[in-house]
Write a protein that holds these residues in place. Structure first.
Motif, PDB file in Angstrom:
ATOM      1  N   ALA A   1       1.097  -0.632  -0.180  1.00 42.79           N
ATOM      2  CA  ALA A   1      -0.128   0.069   0.121  1.00 42.79           C
ATOM      3  C   ALA A   1       0.940   0.589  -0.531  1.00 42.79           C
ATOM      4  N   HIS A   2       1.067   2.207  -0.739  1.00 42.91           N
ATOM      5  CA  HIS A   2       1.429   3.551  -1.266  1.00 42.91           C
ATOM      6  C   HIS A   2       0.153   4.875  -0.779  1.00 42.91           C
ATOM      7  N   LEU A   3       0.532   5.502   0.610  1.00 44.55           N
ATOM      8  CA  LEU A   3      -0.382   6.453   0.560  1.00 44.55           C
ATOM      9  C   LEU A   3       0.489   7.768   0.608  1.00 44.55           C
ATOM     10  N   ALA A   4      -0.411   8.783  -0.329  1.00 48.28           N
ATOM     11  CA  ALA A   4       0.621   9.696  -0.308  1.00 48.28           C
ATOM     12  C   ALA A   4      -0.049  11.138   0.146  1.00 48.28           C
ATOM     13  N   ARG A   5      -0.182  12.198   0.760  1.00 53.74           N
ATOM     14  CA  ARG A   5       0.036  12.766   1.630  1.00 53.74           C
ATOM     15  C   ARG A   5      -1.381  13.093   1.871  1.00 53.74           C
ATOM     16  N   SER A   6      -1.309  13.272   3.262  1.00 51.55           N
ATOM     17  CA  SER A   6      -2.684  13.024   3.879  1.00 51.55           C
ATOM     18  C   SER A   6      -4.246  12.044   3.556  1.00 51.55           C
TER      19      SER A   6
ATOM     20  N   GLU B   1       2.199  13.394   6.126  1.00 48.89           N
ATOM     21  CA  GLU B   1       1.040  13.424   6.828  1.00 48.89           C
ATOM     22  C   GLU B   1      -0.443  12.448   6.729  1.00 48.89           C
ATOM     23  N   SER B   2       0.075  11.338   6.455  1.00 41.89           N
ATOM     24  CA  SER B   2      -0.723   9.649   5.893  1.00 41.89           C
ATOM     25  C   SER B   2      -0.662   9.520   7.473  1.00 41.89           C
ATOM     26  N   GLN B   3      -2.044   8.397   7.241  1.00 41.42           N
ATOM     27  CA  GLN B   3      -2.470   8.403   8.565  1.00 41.42           C
ATOM     28  C   GLN B   3      -3.258   6.418   8.272  1.00 41.42           C
ATOM     29  N   ALA B   4      -1.885   5.106   9.100  1.00 43.92           N
ATOM     30  CA  ALA B   4      -1.541   3.735   8.329  1.00 43.92           C
ATOM     31  C   ALA B   4      -2.108   3.608   9.568  1.00 43.92           C
ATOM     32  N   ALA B   5      -3.362   2.750  10.131  1.00 43.72           N
ATOM     33  CA  ALA B   5      -3.784   1.445  11.114  1.00 43.72           C
ATOM     34  C   ALA B   5      -3.722   0.399  11.180  1.00 43.72           C
ATOM     35  N   LEU B   6      -2.799  -0.569  11.347  1.00 43.26           N
ATOM     36  CA  LEU B   6      -3.167  -1.433  11.124  1.00 43.26           C
ATOM     37  C   LEU B   6      -3.356  -2.715  11.984  1.00 43.26           C
ATOM     38  N   SER B   7      -4.640  -3.394  12.045  1.00 40.80           N
ATOM     39  CA  SER B   7      -4.699  -4.249  13.028  1.00 40.80           C
ATOM     40  C   SER B   7      -4.642  -5.943  12.950  1.00 40.80           C
ATOM     41  N   ASN B   8      -4.039  -6.514  13.443  1.00 39.93           N
ATOM     42  CA  ASN B   8      -4.774  -8.420  12.806  1.00 39.93           C
ATOM     43  C   ASN B   8      -4.722  -9.007  13.837  1.00 39.93           C
ATOM     44  N   VAL B   9      -5.658  -9.885  14.393  1.00 40.96           N
ATOM     45  CA  VAL B   9      -6.207 -11.116  14.718  1.00 40.96           C
ATOM     46  C   VAL B   9      -5.861 -12.078  14.161  1.00 40.96           C
ATOM     47  N   ALA B  10      -5.353 -13.151  14.884  1.00 41.23           N
ATOM     48  CA  ALA B  10      -5.261 -14.088  14.274  1.00 41.23           C
ATOM     49  C   ALA B  10      -5.000 -15.820  15.069  1.00 41.23           C
ATOM     50  N   ALA B  11      -5.856 -16.116  15.033  1.00 42.04           N
ATOM     51  CA  ALA B  11      -6.214 -17.623  16.208  1.00 42.04           C
ATOM     52  C   ALA B  11      -6.387 -19.083  15.536  1.00 42.04           C
ATOM     53  N   GLY B  12      -6.426 -20.091  15.887  1.00 38.06           N
ATOM     54  CA  GLY B  12      -6.482 -22.047  15.599  1.00 38.06           C
ATOM     55  C   GLY B  12      -4.901 -21.790  14.890  1.00 38.06           C
ATOM     56  N   TRP B  13      -4.066 -21.138  14.521  1.00 33.52           N
ATOM     57  CA  TRP B  13      -3.544 -21.482  12.771  1.00 33.52           C
ATOM     58  C   TRP B  13      -2.400 -22.813  13.892  1.00 33.52           C
ATOM     59  N   GLY B  14      -1.566 -23.520  13.012  1.00 30.81           N
ATOM     60  CA  GLY B  14      -1.037 -24.653  13.349  1.00 30.81           C
ATOM     61  C   GLY B  14       0.888 -23.629  13.438  1.00 30.81           C
TER      62      GLY B  14
ATOM     63  N   GLY C   1       8.718  11.323   6.636  1.00 27.61           N
ATOM     64  CA  GLY C   1       8.163  11.457   8.421  1.00 27.61           C
ATOM     65  C   GLY C   1       7.255  12.500   8.533  1.00 27.61           C
ATOM     66  N   GLN C   2       6.611  13.207   8.769  1.00 26.77           N
ATOM     67  CA  GLN C   2       5.662  13.612   9.354  1.00 26.77           C
ATOM     68  C   GLN C   2       4.514  12.882   9.343  1.00 26.77           C
ATOM     69  N   ALA C   3       4.734  11.719   9.795  1.00 22.04           N
ATOM     70  CA  ALA C   3       3.379  10.707   8.925  1.00 22.04           C
ATOM     71  C   ALA C   3       2.682   9.737  10.834  1.00 22.04           C
ATOM     72  N   HIS C   4       1.554   9.073  10.150  1.00 28.70           N
ATOM     73  CA  HIS C   4       1.382   8.802  11.613  1.00 28.70           C
ATOM     74  C   HIS C   4       0.662   7.135  12.113  1.00 28.70           C
ATOM     75  N   SER C   5       1.445   6.718  12.224  1.00 29.16           N
ATOM     76  CA  SER C   5       0.832   5.158  12.479  1.00 29.16           C
ATOM     77  C   SER C   5       1.227   4.038  13.603  1.00 29.16           C
ATOM     78  N   LEU C   6      -0.427   3.266  13.533  1.00 30.10           N
ATOM     79  CA  LEU C   6      -0.566   2.702  14.610  1.00 30.10           C
ATOM     80  C   LEU C   6      -0.731   1.069  14.404  1.00 30.10           C
ATOM     81  N   LEU C   7       0.127   0.396  15.346  1.00 29.75           N
ATOM     82  CA  LEU C   7      -0.083  -0.924  14.835  1.00 29.75           C
ATOM     83  C   LEU C   7      -0.679  -1.769  16.428  1.00 29.75           C
ATOM     84  N   ARG C   8      -1.554  -2.512  15.939  1.00 31.35           N
ATOM     85  CA  ARG C   8      -2.281  -3.189  16.973  1.00 31.35           C
ATOM     86  C   ARG C   8      -2.213  -5.028  16.246  1.00 31.35           C
ATOM     87  N   GLY C   9      -1.606  -5.464  17.208  1.00 33.87           N
ATOM     88  CA  GLY C   9      -1.360  -6.856  16.489  1.00 33.87           C
ATOM     89  C   GLY C   9      -2.085  -8.075  18.017  1.00 33.87           C
ATOM     90  N   LEU C  10      -2.690  -9.328  17.773  1.00 34.17           N
ATOM     91  CA  LEU C  10      -3.766 -10.202  18.595  1.00 34.17           C
ATOM     92  C   LEU C  10      -3.410 -11.574  18.550  1.00 34.17           C
TER      93      LEU C  10
END
Length: 412
Positions: free
Chosen positions: A198-203, A231-244, A257-266
């Motif tokens: 994914a490529h995120l342009a300005r804002s 000034e772009s914002q990326a919020a990536l979240s993932n939930v994984a369960a049950g896999w061998g 720079g000048q961007a915001h990144s949010l990562l959530r993993g479970l």
């Protein structure tokens, strides 16, 4: 379980057999397939001698069927107002579909130019799971979100066994917004391989939520690579369960720079399951922000691995980055390996990281039971509360795919 892939000859034999069963390279991704197959033949299968793979036991792969997965329908209720696309790795997911305003398909020239660009920018174009995907993927979902447009999509995939490669390319123009909910289900022995660029342009703003439910004879490899302009914002979240075996690798680079990144993993593991997350965030300019929380719940003899790398070079002054690994052990035989990692050269930054490993608290269980809640239900409520911080970050459709019973783990 068959013999481990630890011996070099066994690894080479398994890979050679898998490559020999692939159909001839064809279609729009023929050149990519050829490069991927050549790279795999040269690289071989990773071994535990490699630092990135020393906790990831790949022996499960040797027992998996090598043929292409048979298409299956995901177990979902009828779709709502959000456009739902089914990705089966074989057919065009856009056949007969009218895209909503603001979304359009990338041209062949744009596809040729963009495919692999973000993988290279995030330094993972030669990673083994990526080459595995490139060697086998025959379809790619390549979309543009036009400037100032707002769109929402659901992507669903179900595997009934075998190899399911999924490839996605996204371009978000200036001030574009995309909410992307993605569900992957495995109902039989097999391997699911996901690569997203994914490529995120300005804002621009991207909110991606991946929910992946597997079973103990199935494996999942996922790479999500994101380039962020200022000034772009990326919020990536993932939930994984049950896999061998599950290995998830989110990789982000803030190009100026000048961007915001949010990562959530479970990740939730029980039995003898393994879940392995390797994240990477690169700040290539000043005033970037990162908010990362990774959580794991391990029961039985399950094993959870987390390695989070954050790079802050000299040009990334005034970076504000926080990384936290929180883990819940439900068994004496379960194992947690966690390593938050900061590499800082800039001298004007706010950066912090931390890791915790704990079990269900006796006083909290006692408090709930004293209010008339049974012991089993009380433990379930505490486990759900532990997961809630990640579940809240998912887009709404993806959140609805995480019922309480899917997140239950036995403590034995």
């Amino acid at each position: 379980m068959t013999a481990s892939l630890s011996a070099p000859t066994q690894r080479a034999a398994w890979l050679e057999q898998w490559l020999s069963q692939l159909p001839a390279a064809s279609g729009a991704l023929a050149a990519v397939q050829q490069r991927g197959r050549a790279a795999l033949a040269q690289q071989g299968v990773p071994s535990s001698r490699s630092e990135d793979w020393r906790f990831t036991d790949l022996s499960l792969l040797q027992a998996l069927p090598l043929a292409a997965a048979q298409p299956a329908q995901p177990t979902l209720a009828a779709g709502g107002s959000v456009l739902r696309l089914q990705l089966d790795g074989q057919s065009d997911p856009l056949a007969g579909v009218t895209l909503p305003a603001g979304l359009e398909v990338l041209s062949e020239a744009e596809l040729a130019q963009g495919l692999g660009h973000t993988l290279a920018a995030t330094a993972c174009q030669q990673h083994w799971p990526v080459e595995l995907n490139q060697a086998s993927a025959t379809q790619v979902l390549a979309l543009r979100v036009k400037s100032r447009a707002s769109a929402a999509l659901e992507l669903v995939s179900a595997s009934s066994g075998g190899m399911l490669p999924l490839r996605i390319l996204l371009v978000l123009e200036e001030k574009a917004q995309l909410d992307l909910s993605q569900l992957i289900e495995a109902r039989a022995a097999g391997l699911v391989s996901l690569v997203i660029e994914a490529h995120l342009a300005r804002s621009a703003q991207l909110r991606h939520g991946l929910v992946a439910f597997g079973q103990s004879d199935a494996a999942l490899f996922s790479h999500i690579a994101v380039e962020q302009e200022p000034e772009s914002q990326a919020a990536l979240s993932n939930v994984a369960a049950g896999w061998g075996l599950a290995r998830h690798e989110p990789r982000l680079v803030q190009v100026q720079g000048q961007a915001h990144s949010l990562l959530r993993g479970l990740q939730l593991v029980g039995g003898q399951q393994i879940a392995d997350t390797h994240s990477f965030v690169q700040f290539s300019g000043p005033e970037g922000e990162l908010d990362q929380v990774h959580k794991a719940v391990a029961a039985g003899q399950g094993r959870s691995v987390f390695n989070g790398a954050v790079r802050v070079p000299r040009e990334a002054q005034q970076t504000n980055a926080a990384q936290l690994s929180r883990n819940l052990l439900l068994s004496d035989r379960a194992r947690i390996d966690t390593k938050p990692e900061l590499e800082i050269v800039a001298d004007d930054v706010k950066c912090a990281h931390g890791a915790t490993v704990s079990s269900l608290q006796t006083d909290e269980l006692f408090y709930l039971q004293s209010r008339g809640i049974g012991a089993e239900q009380a433990a379930g409520l505490l486990k759900r509360a532990f997961c809630e911080e990640v579940l809240r970050a998912l887009p709404e459709p993806a959140r609805q795919w995480c019922p309480l019973d899917q997140l239950e783990l036995e403590s034995a």
